[in-house]
Design an enzyme around this catalytic site. Structure first.
Site, PDB file in Angstrom:
ATOM      1  N   ARG A 159       0.810  -1.215   0.000  1.00 14.14           N
ATOM      2  CA  ARG A 159       0.000   0.000   0.000  1.00 14.14           C
ATOM      3  C   ARG A 159       0.846   1.269   0.000  1.00 14.14           C
ATOM      4  NH1 ARG A 159      -1.449   3.222   4.033  1.00 14.14           N
ATOM      5  NH2 ARG A 159      -0.573   1.777   5.569  1.00 14.14           N
ATOM      6  N   ASN A 206       6.912   8.502   2.191  1.00  5.09           N
ATOM      7  CA  ASN A 206       5.867   9.511   2.427  1.00  5.09           C
ATOM      8  C   ASN A 206       6.441  10.910   2.629  1.00  5.09           C
ATOM      9  OD1 ASN A 206       6.961   8.601   4.928  1.00  5.09           O
ATOM     10  ND2 ASN A 206       5.246   9.504   6.029  1.00  5.09           N
ATOM     11  N   GLU A 211      14.178   3.321  14.911  1.00  4.84           N
ATOM     12  CA  GLU A 211      14.513   4.696  15.292  1.00  4.84           C
ATOM     13  C   GLU A 211      15.258   4.737  16.625  1.00  4.84           C
ATOM     14  OE1 GLU A 211      12.211   8.243  13.881  1.00  4.84           O
ATOM     15  OE2 GLU A 211      11.454   8.104  15.926  1.00  4.84           O
TER      16      GLU A 211
END
Length: 347
Positions: free
Chosen positions: A123, A212, A300
């Site tokens: 997606r 993104n 992260e």
């Protein structure tokens, strides 16, 4: 007679000394003027000549082969409202702390090739990849050779976007049976394999970005450095004690309370291919250690632990990855890259 010769010799020596001092002072001023145009204090290493912005030479961090670079430490164009230099003298790049014209002149003839890696599967590719590539074509390292390393799970997911001048697309696919694995683990392991197999021989600098992210304006050579970290847009404005570091002592990503410098965003990281590979290798080691201890910390958190131990040589301000869900504060004068929420449709 002897006394006269001594006075004459002393006088000549004095004049030579004064002349030498004048030459040195003139050279110092020239170097300072050049440094001011770029931002930072001037640093020249004998074996490297000029060093890259944010590049600190050491036996562990030698100069890239065949590249004469420039080190910039600090900020001559003052931005008193923000941090422009770290405690370890790495520059923090904000709008107004560098001169695009001078940097462009310096790097234009350096014969550099940049790499930009993006990982888009399922997606994520459908929703973000086309706009990412279109914006990167327009704004990332324009005027320089750029190789885009694009990983998708299906070639049909690759949008109908052609590379621009001096740009090359290399597209890779993943096997279907490994989709279910941890996304960041899969992404970084995949990137590490490509660095070893071919990327390290193809580009001088490599950046990895999230799909993104959309470029809003030019992101150029001001971002170059041996090891480049992105400051987190939200946590930059918070206290260190509140940073969401990994606090479990048994985790490889553990950072004790009271420690730490900044909180870094995993969406944007870069440097020389070797430095990026070093980060990936330490991350994979950390994941393995955590698994053995029954833990699972985020990529992260591991990235923040890595930069806590291995200080980045250049930091990008929140302008280079601003979260669009927040209104920019006065310090963020110019959003260069906008990060969009993964679970929200495009505006």
């Amino acid at each position: 007679m002897v006394s006269s010769q001594v006075r004459t010799t002393t006088s000549a020596h004095s004049r030579r000394t004064q002349l030498g001092a004048m030459v040195k002072e003139n050279l110092r001023r020239q170097l300072e003027n050049a440094a001011r145009q770029l931002s930072g204090t001037w640093s020249v290493h004998g074996s490297c000549g000029l060093l890259l912005p944010g590049y600190h030479h050491s036996s562990r961090n030698p100069c890239p082969t065949g590249v004469r670079l420039l080190t910039v430490r600090g900020s001559w164009k003052r931005r008193p409202d923000v941090i422009t230099t770290t405690d370890w003298l790495a520059p923090v790049i904000w709008e107004g702390t560098f001169n695009r014209r001078v940097l462009g002149k310096h790097y234009r003839n350096r014969n550099l090739t940049m790499g930009l890696a993006v990982f888009a599967i399922s997606r994520i590719a459908d929703q973000y990849l086309e706009r990412f590539l279109e914006s990167a074509k327009k704004h990332f390292m324009t005027g320089y050779r750029v190789v885009f390393y694009i990983t998708v799970d299906d070639l049909d997911k690759m949008p109908d976007v052609d590379p621009g001048p001096l740009q090359t697309f290399q597209v890779f696919t993943l096997q279907e049976e490994i989709w279910w694995q941890d996304f960041d683990l899969l992404r970084m392991r995949n990137l590490g394999e490509h660095i070893v197999q071919h990327i390290q021989g193809e580009v001088d600098f490599l950046f990895s970005m999230a799909t993104n992210q959309i470029f809003q304006s030019d992101v150029g050579v001001e971002t170059l450095g041996a090891s480049v970290a992105q400051l987190h847009a939200w946590w930059y404005f918070k206290s260190t004690k509140d940073f969401p570091y990994e606090r479990r002592r048994r985790s490889a990503a553990y950072i004790p309370y009271g420690k730490g410098d900044f909180y870094y965003d995993s969406a944007f990281v870069g440097g020389t291919p070797q430095q990026v590979l070093n980060l990936i290798e330490e991350y994979l080691k950390g994941v393995l250690q955590d698994k053995q201890n029954g833990l699972n910390s985020s990529y992260e958190n591991h990235l923040n632990k890595y930069f806590f131990l291995n200080k980045p040589t250049k930091l990008l301000s929140p302008e280079y990855n601003w979260d669009v869900t927040f209104y920019p504060p006065p310090q963020v004068q110019f959003v260069k890259v906008a990060q969009h929420p993964k679970r929200r449709p495009w505006p």
